[in-house]
Write a protein that holds these residues in place. Sequence first.
Motif, PDB file in Angstrom:
ATOM      1  N   ALA A  79       0.846  -1.206   0.000  1.00  0.00           N
ATOM      2  CA  ALA A  79       0.000   0.000   0.000  1.00  0.00           C
ATOM      3  C   ALA A  79       0.876   1.250   0.000  1.00  0.00           C
ATOM      4  CB  ALA A  79      -0.898  -0.016   1.228  1.00  0.00           C
ATOM      5  N   ILE A  80       1.945   1.194   0.765  1.00  0.00           N
ATOM      6  CA  ILE A  80       2.856   2.358   0.831  1.00  0.00           C
ATOM      7  C   ILE A  80       3.523   2.569  -0.534  1.00  0.00           C
ATOM      8  CG2 ILE A  80       4.918   3.304   1.942  1.00  0.00           C
ATOM      9  CD1 ILE A  80       4.188   1.752   4.462  1.00  0.00           C
ATOM     10  N   GLU A  81       3.932   1.444  -1.139  1.00  0.00           N
ATOM     11  CA  GLU A  81       4.575   1.552  -2.456  1.00  0.00           C
ATOM     12  C   GLU A  81       3.636   2.182  -3.482  1.00  0.00           C
ATOM     13  OE1 GLU A  81       5.999  -2.369  -3.341  1.00  0.00           O
ATOM     14  OE2 GLU A  81       7.651  -2.125  -1.906  1.00  0.00           O
ATOM     15  N   GLU A  82       2.377   1.733  -3.458  1.00  0.00           N
ATOM     16  CA  GLU A  82       1.362   2.290  -4.370  1.00  0.00           C
ATOM     17  C   GLU A  82       1.263   3.807  -4.216  1.00  0.00           C
ATOM     18  OE1 GLU A  82      -1.064   1.286  -6.729  1.00  0.00           O
ATOM     19  OE2 GLU A  82       0.592  -0.181  -6.811  1.00  0.00           O
ATOM     20  N   GLU A  83       1.150   4.245  -2.963  1.00  0.00           N
ATOM     21  CA  GLU A  83       0.992   5.660  -2.656  1.00  0.00           C
ATOM     22  C   GLU A  83       2.243   6.439  -3.072  1.00  0.00           C
ATOM     23  OE1 GLU A  83      -1.924   6.499  -1.629  1.00  0.00           O
ATOM     24  OE2 GLU A  83      -1.498   8.649  -1.464  1.00  0.00           O
ATOM     25  N   MET A  84       3.381   5.797  -2.857  1.00  0.00           N
ATOM     26  CA  MET A  84       4.660   6.401  -3.233  1.00  0.00           C
ATOM     27  C   MET A  84       4.665   6.734  -4.716  1.00  0.00           C
ATOM     28  SD  MET A  84       7.521   7.258  -2.021  1.00  0.00           S
ATOM     29  CE  MET A  84       8.824   7.000  -3.208  1.00  0.00           C
ATOM     30  N   LYS A  85       4.155   5.785  -5.499  1.00  0.00           N
ATOM     31  CA  LYS A  85       4.128   5.979  -6.952  1.00  0.00           C
ATOM     32  C   LYS A  85       3.283   7.200  -7.303  1.00  0.00           C
ATOM     33  CE  LYS A  85       4.916   1.374  -8.664  1.00  0.00           C
ATOM     34  NZ  LYS A  85       4.099   0.175  -8.494  1.00  0.00           N
ATOM     35  N   LYS A  86       2.171   7.335  -6.594  1.00  0.00           N
ATOM     36  CA  LYS A  86       1.273   8.462  -6.873  1.00  0.00           C
ATOM     37  C   LYS A  86       1.893   9.787  -6.449  1.00  0.00           C
ATOM     38  CE  LYS A  86      -2.912   6.319  -5.753  1.00  0.00           C
ATOM     39  NZ  LYS A  86      -3.871   6.358  -4.681  1.00  0.00           N
ATOM     40  N   LEU A  87       2.393   9.824  -5.226  1.00  0.00           N
ATOM     41  CA  LEU A  87       2.892  11.095  -4.682  1.00  0.00           C
ATOM     42  C   LEU A  87       4.323  11.420  -5.121  1.00  0.00           C
ATOM     43  CD1 LEU A  87       1.543  10.842  -1.017  1.00  0.00           C
ATOM     44  CD2 LEU A  87       0.654  12.285  -2.845  1.00  0.00           C
ATOM     45  N   GLY A  88       5.058  10.388  -5.411  1.00  0.00           N
ATOM     46  CA  GLY A  88       6.436  10.610  -5.876  1.00  0.00           C
ATOM     47  C   GLY A  88       7.366  11.144  -4.809  1.00  0.00           C
ATOM     48  N   ASP A  89       6.957  11.085  -3.545  1.00  0.00           N
ATOM     49  CA  ASP A  89       7.835  11.624  -2.497  1.00  0.00           C
ATOM     50  C   ASP A  89       7.655  10.820  -1.220  1.00  0.00           C
ATOM     51  OD1 ASP A  89       9.334  13.312  -0.775  1.00  0.00           O
ATOM     52  OD2 ASP A  89       7.502  14.393  -0.244  1.00  0.00           O
ATOM     53  N   ILE A  90       8.733  10.323  -0.714  1.00  0.00           N
ATOM     54  CA  ILE A  90       8.680   9.467   0.474  1.00  0.00           C
ATOM     55  C   ILE A  90       8.194  10.252   1.695  1.00  0.00           C
ATOM     56  CG2 ILE A  90      11.122   9.866   1.076  1.00  0.00           C
ATOM     57  CD1 ILE A  90       9.666   6.452   1.479  1.00  0.00           C
ATOM     58  N   GLY A  91       8.529  11.545   1.746  1.00  0.00           N
ATOM     59  CA  GLY A  91       8.140  12.376   2.882  1.00  0.00           C
ATOM     60  C   GLY A  91       6.626  12.497   2.990  1.00  0.00           C
ATOM     61  N   GLU A  92       6.023  12.877   1.888  1.00  0.00           N
ATOM     62  CA  GLU A  92       4.563  13.071   1.918  1.00  0.00           C
ATOM     63  C   GLU A  92       3.853  11.753   2.154  1.00  0.00           C
ATOM     64  OE1 GLU A  92       2.953  15.635  -0.940  1.00  0.00           O
ATOM     65  OE2 GLU A  92       4.359  17.187  -0.289  1.00  0.00           O
ATOM     66  N   THR A  93       4.391  10.692   1.566  1.00  0.00           N
ATOM     67  CA  THR A  93       3.800   9.376   1.778  1.00  0.00           C
ATOM     68  C   THR A  93       3.816   9.044   3.268  1.00  0.00           C
ATOM     69  OG1 THR A  93       4.784   8.772  -0.331  1.00  0.00           O
ATOM     70  CG2 THR A  93       3.888   6.977   0.985  1.00  0.00           C
ATOM     71  N   ALA A  94       4.953   9.304   3.897  1.00  0.00           N
ATOM     72  CA  ALA A  94       5.085   9.002   5.329  1.00  0.00           C
ATOM     73  C   ALA A  94       4.085   9.816   6.135  1.00  0.00           C
ATOM     74  CB  ALA A  94       6.501   9.307   5.787  1.00  0.00           C
ATOM     75  N   GLN A  95       3.975  11.098   5.772  1.00  0.00           N
ATOM     76  CA  GLN A  95       3.062  11.983   6.499  1.00  0.00           C
ATOM     77  C   GLN A  95       1.643  11.430   6.451  1.00  0.00           C
ATOM     78  OE1 GLN A  95       3.227  16.013   5.068  1.00  0.00           O
ATOM     79  NE2 GLN A  95       2.551  16.805   7.036  1.00  0.00           N
ATOM     80  N   LYS A  96       1.268  10.982   5.257  1.00  0.00           N
ATOM     81  CA  LYS A  96      -0.083  10.477   5.061  1.00  0.00           C
ATOM     82  C   LYS A  96      -0.336   9.213   5.892  1.00  0.00           C
ATOM     83  CE  LYS A  96      -3.306   9.795   1.402  1.00  0.00           C
ATOM     84  NZ  LYS A  96      -3.525   9.694  -0.019  1.00  0.00           N
ATOM     85  N   PHE A  97       0.604   8.278   5.816  1.00  0.00           N
ATOM     86  CA  PHE A  97       0.387   7.015   6.532  1.00  0.00           C
ATOM     87  C   PHE A  97       0.466   7.178   8.042  1.00  0.00           C
ATOM     88  CE2 PHE A  97       0.903   5.221   2.353  1.00  0.00           C
ATOM     89  CZ  PHE A  97      -0.012   4.182   2.381  1.00  0.00           C
ATOM     90  N   MET A  98       1.317   8.072   8.499  1.00  0.00           N
ATOM     91  CA  MET A  98       1.429   8.267   9.943  1.00  0.00           C
ATOM     92  C   MET A  98       0.179   8.959  10.493  1.00  0.00           C
ATOM     93  SD  MET A  98       4.143   6.743  10.810  1.00  0.00           S
ATOM     94  CE  MET A  98       4.364   7.234  12.518  1.00  0.00           C
ATOM     95  N   ALA A  99      -0.456   9.788   9.632  1.00  0.00           N
ATOM     96  CA  ALA A  99      -1.647  10.489  10.078  1.00  0.00           C
ATOM     97  C   ALA A  99      -2.818   9.526  10.215  1.00  0.00           C
ATOM     98  CB  ALA A  99      -1.987  11.615   9.106  1.00  0.00           C
ATOM     99  N   VAL A 154      12.006  13.303   8.671  1.00  0.00           N
ATOM    100  CA  VAL A 154      12.991  12.266   9.006  1.00  0.00           C
ATOM    101  C   VAL A 154      13.231  11.386   7.784  1.00  0.00           C
ATOM    102  CG1 VAL A 154      13.348  10.130  10.313  1.00  0.00           C
ATOM    103  CG2 VAL A 154      12.610  12.200  11.500  1.00  0.00           C
ATOM    104  N   LEU A 155      12.152  10.992   7.125  1.00  0.00           N
ATOM    105  CA  LEU A 155      12.326  10.100   5.976  1.00  0.00           C
ATOM    106  C   LEU A 155      13.012  10.793   4.808  1.00  0.00           C
ATOM    107  CD1 LEU A 155       9.474   7.508   5.673  1.00  0.00           C
ATOM    108  CD2 LEU A 155      11.752   7.326   6.592  1.00  0.00           C
ATOM    109  N   ARG A 156      12.693  12.045   4.610  1.00  0.00           N
ATOM    110  CA  ARG A 156      13.405  12.764   3.538  1.00  0.00           C
ATOM    111  C   ARG A 156      14.886  12.862   3.861  1.00  0.00           C
ATOM    112  NH1 ARG A 156       9.766  17.934   1.837  1.00  0.00           N
ATOM    113  NH2 ARG A 156       8.113  16.806   0.755  1.00  0.00           N
ATOM    114  N   THR A 157      15.187  13.113   5.139  1.00  0.00           N
ATOM    115  CA  THR A 157      16.604  13.233   5.528  1.00  0.00           C
ATOM    116  C   THR A 157      17.354  11.934   5.286  1.00  0.00           C
ATOM    117  OG1 THR A 157      16.005  14.846   7.220  1.00  0.00           O
ATOM    118  CG2 THR A 157      18.173  13.837   7.414  1.00  0.00           C
ATOM    119  N   VAL A 158      16.792  10.828   5.780  1.00  0.00           N
ATOM    120  CA  VAL A 158      17.566   9.577   5.680  1.00  0.00           C
ATOM    121  C   VAL A 158      17.708   9.077   4.247  1.00  0.00           C
ATOM    122  CG1 VAL A 158      17.070   8.797   8.019  1.00  0.00           C
ATOM    123  CG2 VAL A 158      15.566   8.083   6.149  1.00  0.00           C
ATOM    124  N   THR A 159      16.753   9.434   3.374  1.00  0.00           N
ATOM    125  CA  THR A 159      16.874   8.968   1.992  1.00  0.00           C
ATOM    126  C   THR A 159      17.615   9.975   1.110  1.00  0.00           C
ATOM    127  OG1 THR A 159      14.702   9.893   1.538  1.00  0.00           O
ATOM    128  CG2 THR A 159      14.789   7.534   2.013  1.00  0.00           C
TER     129      THR A 159
END
Length: 587
Positions: A79-99, A154-159
């Motif tokens: 599910a995260i991978e799918e969303e990643m493809k749509k948003l194209g950014d690991i940071g925003e994806t993380a924000q969405k899933f953590m929320a 955090v995710l944007r930083t580490v990647t």
Amino acid sequence: MYYSAIADVYEKIESTTKRLEMTDLLVNLLKNTPTNIIDKVVYLTQGKLYPDFMGLEIGIAEKLAIKALARASGAKETAIEEEMKKLGDIGETAQKFMASKKQATFFQQPLTVEKVYETLDKMAKASGTGAIDQKTAYLSGILANASPKEAKYVLRTVTGNLRLGIADMTVLDALAIAYGGGKEARELVERAYNISSDLGRVAKVIAENGLEGIRRFEVSIGEPIRPMLAERLSSPEEILEKLGGKCAAEYKYDGERIQVHKNGEEITLFSRRLENISKQYPDAIKLLKNQVKAKTAVLEGEVVAVDADSGEMKTFQELMHRKRKYEIEKTMEEYPISLFMFDALYVDGKDLTLKPYLTRRQALEKAVKQDEKVKIAKSITASSPEELERFFLEAIEFGCEGLVCKSLSEESVYQAGTRGWLWIKYKRDYKSEMTDTVDLVVVGAFRGRGKRAGTYGALLLATYDIEEDVFQTITKCGTGFTDTDLAKLPEMLEKHALEHKHARVQSTLEADIWFEPALVLEVLGAEITLSPIHTCAMDSLRKGSGLAIRFPRFTGNYRLDKAPEDATTSAEIVEMYNKQLKKITEA
Ligand code: ATP
């Protein structure tokens, strides 16, 4: 300090398009940062943990980041991978899933900057078997305690995707304003950065000791100094005028710049871009260990590829073979080097960066014991265009790119990180590439050393001048001879040996052995250049200059079918020079 404070500022910085506003935001952040962690905050805002020269990156792969996010948010990796493809950014994806985390963690602790830094540091250093699992665990541990916004950064930083666009210069501005009393302090702060390449250390010093600390800031061994660079002019007249009628001119060696840091037995080499390149040059380190007499030192020089047998300099391209990561031992043998040192920035506890050129040069001469392979850049003091031009042609012929002319004034400090007029480079605008081979007459020889002891190190070669019926020297050639050639050459030449120069040979060079012109060899060179040393076509193109062949190589063809008078003529060389003369196009 809470990580949320940083995340809030990141968010604001991201939304601004104005540099001034960005600086203001940074100023506030730095003011609100406890001084003991200000270095860490500075690194983090640039998406780093250390200054670049340490070469340590967090570098977490996206896959691992997704795994950690799945663990912390309870969502499926797919599910995260799918969303990643749509948003194209690991940071925003993380924000969405953590929320939309299914279940709030009861024992959530607020994230601190200290904790985040410490964990990222452990991740960067984890290695060996199990490192991937360890990193995933560390990362999901942080994410479990992170708010959606914090998770994003955090995710944007580490990647390696933080990209706030905070340049070094913006941080320097912000530090000057936050702790130096205003923009006026910028120059001093910048100098501290230029001699340390470490924004974190600069931040810490200014935050703890103010401007006074920055004034006392000194070179530290192990921290590369940002290089001083040269401006360029294209005539000796202009150069002398700019430098007050007199200058030191040094050969501009064509290799790779190195900054040598010596601390007792330990030697580190930094590149022009301040990368640690010690691993590429174990041989240079060994040479420097023997030849640098100072206990502690920061010195600069150029590494140049040389021909293993003749000791002649090779082109810059040859040196680039040393860039291979593997088989260093083998490349070291195939592409041996020499070092030409040109500056001393720190010697035995003394920071010399604010001393004038001559003081630094003297310190260099004292710190380095020269030998066959470690030399100090050849230099003269020049006060006339003629002297400068002659030295320039000599440098080119020797295999250099030209000259670096240096100011002799009292103000001629080492301008770290600056391209200025205290150094002016003088390179050629034109070059005459050689495409055809030539047939040259052997008129003399230089004795070999080392592996070539007992035979010749190089041969002195000449063209034939029809008008005067003489042989005029054009090059010294020591490359291209096989062991068989070297064994049989003395035999072929000895019968022509003479006590002194042959009457029909014109040469300003003193050979070790002279020969009657007899043997003709085929030679290919890289280019034909004007030369103050060789007599081929002397004065015909320019007064006081002959022509020379740069980087000559024996092709293996003995032209036994040719008499010396059948060799390539000086007039033909002039024609070749003119025909092949081209403007050098480069940056
Ligand atoms: P270039 O491509 O011309 O080397 P650059 O931008 O790398 O340009 P410049 O400062 O313009 O560097 O030119 C000086 C360079 O020449 C130094 O970086 C150094 O590598 C090299 N060099 C060779 N010999 C000397 C010398 N004697 N003194 C100073 N620099 C030298």
